[in-house]
Design a protein around this motif. Structure first.
Motif, mmCIF file in Angstrom:
data_model
loop_
_atom_site.group_PDB
_atom_site.id
_atom_site.type_symbol
_atom_site.label_atom_id
_atom_site.label_comp_id
_atom_site.label_asym_id
_atom_site.label_seq_id
_atom_site.Cartn_x
_atom_site.Cartn_y
_atom_site.Cartn_z
ATOM 1 N N THR A 41 0.850 -1.190 0.000
ATOM 2 C CA THR A 41 0.000 0.000 0.000
ATOM 3 C C THR A 41 0.884 1.237 0.000
ATOM 4 O O THR A 41 2.056 1.192 0.384
ATOM 5 C CB THR A 41 -0.951 0.027 1.215
ATOM 6 N N VAL A 42 0.310 2.355 -0.413
ATOM 7 C CA VAL A 42 1.040 3.600 -0.594
ATOM 8 C C VAL A 42 1.791 4.005 0.680
ATOM 9 O O VAL A 42 1.296 3.824 1.795
ATOM 10 C CB VAL A 42 0.076 4.715 -1.075
ATOM 11 N N LYS A 43 3.018 4.532 0.500
ATOM 12 C CA LYS A 43 3.861 4.939 1.624
ATOM 13 C C LYS A 43 4.218 6.424 1.583
ATOM 14 O O LYS A 43 4.858 6.926 2.487
ATOM 15 C CB LYS A 43 5.159 4.115 1.642
ATOM 16 N N HIS A 44 3.834 7.100 0.528
ATOM 17 C CA HIS A 44 4.083 8.536 0.420
ATOM 18 C C HIS A 44 3.184 9.231 1.435
ATOM 19 O O HIS A 44 1.979 9.002 1.474
ATOM 20 C CB HIS A 44 3.790 9.012 -1.008
ATOM 21 N N ARG A 45 3.750 10.078 2.288
ATOM 22 C CA ARG A 45 3.020 10.648 3.424
ATOM 23 C C ARG A 45 1.710 11.330 3.051
ATOM 24 O O ARG A 45 0.676 11.097 3.675
ATOM 25 C CB ARG A 45 3.913 11.618 4.188
ATOM 26 N N SER A 46 1.720 12.194 2.039
ATOM 27 C CA SER A 46 0.490 12.922 1.697
ATOM 28 C C SER A 46 -0.571 11.970 1.156
ATOM 29 O O SER A 46 -1.765 12.137 1.409
ATOM 30 C CB SER A 46 0.771 14.042 0.692
ATOM 31 N N ARG A 47 -0.165 10.952 0.436
ATOM 32 C CA ARG A 47 -1.117 9.975 -0.099
ATOM 33 C C ARG A 47 -1.665 9.080 1.012
ATOM 34 O O ARG A 47 -2.816 8.661 0.974
ATOM 35 C CB ARG A 47 -0.462 9.147 -1.194
ATOM 36 N N MET A 48 -0.848 8.798 2.020
ATOM 37 C CA MET A 48 -1.315 7.997 3.153
ATOM 38 C C MET A 48 -2.379 8.767 3.945
ATOM 39 O O MET A 48 -3.338 8.163 4.425
ATOM 40 C CB MET A 48 -0.147 7.616 4.068
#
Length: 180
Positions: A41-48
């Motif tokens: 699953t996504v790990k980019h902070r803003s996307r999380m």
């Protein structure tokens, strides 16, 4: 069609830049072993913050070394790993590849291109004015992005500087890259 790996980089903590390594290990379905952005699953902070259950289409970030020459001509000094990429390539028009392209990295690893990296404001924090070199609009108003491409790992393996990169274009009509 192909080129070579010029550098590999990873970081186990959130940081804008990633240190260069002698090698990285790609893990199928996850990304770079030990890298903060690895996972299903996504790990980019803003996307999380928006939706932590999104699939991670950004497991491996690739940038073409030719970009560093281009921004150097504009007065900026950038080297491999400093823009957060995992793999720096030479001799491949990464930005011109269609979605679904397979990149064979070294002897074993295979990644599938998922889309463009959207340059973020942190780039100006790294070097003021650099963001304008990586994102802008052409004379027709269409946006362009040069901060590399994103991919997912289909087949794991070790990747090292000097490894060959082989490009396999997808069948059928090609879909241009979009931001992921």
């Amino acid at each position: 069609m192909g080129g070579s790996v010029r550098a590999v980089s990873s970081n186990g903590v959130y940081s804008f830049t990633k240190p260069n390594r002698e090698s990285i290990t790609l893990l199928a379905g996850l990304g770079v072993e030990g890298d903060v952005h690895a996972g299903t699953t996504v790990k980019h902070r803003s996307r999380m913050r928006r939706d932590p259950s999104q699939p991670n289409l950004r497991q491996v970030h690739l940038i073409h070394e030719e970009l560093f020459d281009e921004v150097r001509d504009a007065g900026f000094e950038v080297v491999a790993g400093q823009l957060g990429e995992n793999v720096t390539t030479l001799g491949i028009d990464l930005l011109g590849l269609p979605t679904g392209t397979l990149l064979r990295l070294g002897d074993e690893a295979v990644v599938e291109v998922t889309g463009l990296r959207n340059p973020c404001p942190q780039i100006d924090g790294f070097e003021h004015g650099l963001l304008k070199q990586l994102v802008g609009r052409d004379e027709d108003g269409a946006a362009w992005r040069k901060a590399g491409i994103m991919s997912v790992v289909l087949t794991g393996g070790v990747v090292r500087p000097g490894d060959p990169v082989k490009v396999e274009l997808p069948d059928g009509p090609h879909r241009p890259l979009e931001v992921v």
